[in-house]
Write a protein that holds these residues in place. Structure first.
Motif, PDB file in Angstrom:
ATOM      1  N   MET A 151       0.907  -1.220   0.420  1.00 48.04           N
ATOM      2  CA  MET A 151      -0.038   0.082  -0.090  1.00 48.04           C
ATOM      3  C   MET A 151       0.506   1.116  -0.221  1.00 48.04           C
ATOM      4  N   ASN A 152       1.806   1.014   0.939  1.00 46.69           N
ATOM      5  CA  ASN A 152       2.471   2.005   0.388  1.00 46.69           C
ATOM      6  C   ASN A 152       3.533   2.285  -0.671  1.00 46.69           C
ATOM      7  N   GLY A 153       3.620   1.945  -0.858  1.00 48.12           N
ATOM      8  CA  GLY A 153       3.906   2.056  -2.767  1.00 48.12           C
ATOM      9  C   GLY A 153       3.125   2.447  -3.769  1.00 48.12           C
ATOM     10  N   CYS A 154       2.484   1.794  -3.816  1.00 48.15           N
ATOM     11  CA  CYS A 154       1.059   3.060  -4.076  1.00 48.15           C
ATOM     12  C   CYS A 154       0.716   4.517  -3.210  1.00 48.15           C
ATOM     13  N   TYR A 155       0.410   4.447  -1.963  1.00 45.25           N
ATOM     14  CA  TYR A 155       1.043   5.710  -1.821  1.00 45.25           C
ATOM     15  C   TYR A 155       1.629   6.977  -2.352  1.00 45.25           C
ATOM     16  N   GLN A 156       2.622   6.755  -2.072  1.00 45.54           N
ATOM     17  CA  GLN A 156       3.922   6.986  -3.207  1.00 45.54           C
ATOM     18  C   GLN A 156       3.805   7.526  -4.075  1.00 45.54           C
TER      19      GLN A 156
ATOM     20  N   GLN B 295       7.467   0.184 -14.019  1.00 43.37           N
ATOM     21  CA  GLN B 295       9.263   0.873 -14.568  1.00 43.37           C
ATOM     22  C   GLN B 295       9.458   0.997 -12.690  1.00 43.37           C
ATOM     23  N   ASN B 296      10.557   1.106 -12.742  1.00 46.18           N
ATOM     24  CA  ASN B 296      11.761   1.715 -11.077  1.00 46.18           C
ATOM     25  C   ASN B 296      10.828   1.026 -10.073  1.00 46.18           C
ATOM     26  N   ASN B 297      10.862  -0.017 -10.245  1.00 50.44           N
ATOM     27  CA  ASN B 297       9.900  -1.048  -8.779  1.00 50.44           C
ATOM     28  C   ASN B 297      10.231  -1.023  -7.783  1.00 50.44           C
ATOM     29  N   PRO B 298       9.057  -0.578  -7.302  1.00 51.77           N
ATOM     30  CA  PRO B 298      10.167  -0.256  -5.850  1.00 51.77           C
ATOM     31  C   PRO B 298       9.907  -1.276  -4.889  1.00 51.77           C
ATOM     32  N   PHE B 299       9.854  -2.487  -5.729  1.00 55.18           N
ATOM     33  CA  PHE B 299       8.565  -3.111  -4.557  1.00 55.18           C
ATOM     34  C   PHE B 299       9.997  -4.088  -4.460  1.00 55.18           C
ATOM     35  N   THR B 300       9.865  -4.527  -3.173  1.00 54.17           N
ATOM     36  CA  THR B 300      11.352  -5.610  -2.803  1.00 54.17           C
ATOM     37  C   THR B 300      10.519  -6.372  -2.165  1.00 54.17           C
TER      38      THR B 300
END
Length: 99
Positions: A1-6, A54-59
């Protein structure tokens, strides 16, 4: 969810499950979108569209565990397969130190 918010959006969650095939089934039934690992891109591939982020922030962290005194040839063949095929994809560590 944080990735979506960001990324600047707030998804409306209407259904949740931890089983990835179920997640993809829900998407194929028209119940929305989902973030899934690339390894799942062949499930329902005729009914679902997959796109790279693109630029995947998820790990995520994945572990391989086995009982150290297990002498099963199948277990050792699986460990060897992981060393040769999967682990090099994540080439972030000196994996030989881990085995």
């Amino acid at each position: 969810m944080n990735g979506c918010y960001q990324a600047g959006f707030y998804p409306k969650v209407v259904q949740e499950t931890q089983e990835l095939p179920t997640v993809i089934s829900l998407v194929s039934a028209g119940m929305g979108v989902a973030l899934v690992p690339a390894s799942m891109q062949y499930v329902f591939k005729n009914k679902v569209v997959y796109r790279d982020i693109q630029n995947n922030p998820f790990t995520t962290t994945t572990a391989l565990a086995w009982k150290s005194d297990n002498l099963s040839p199948t277990v050792h063949a699986f460990i060897d397969l992981m060393k040769k095929s999967v682990i090099p994809l994540f080439n972030q560590h000196d994996w030989n130190d881990l085995f």
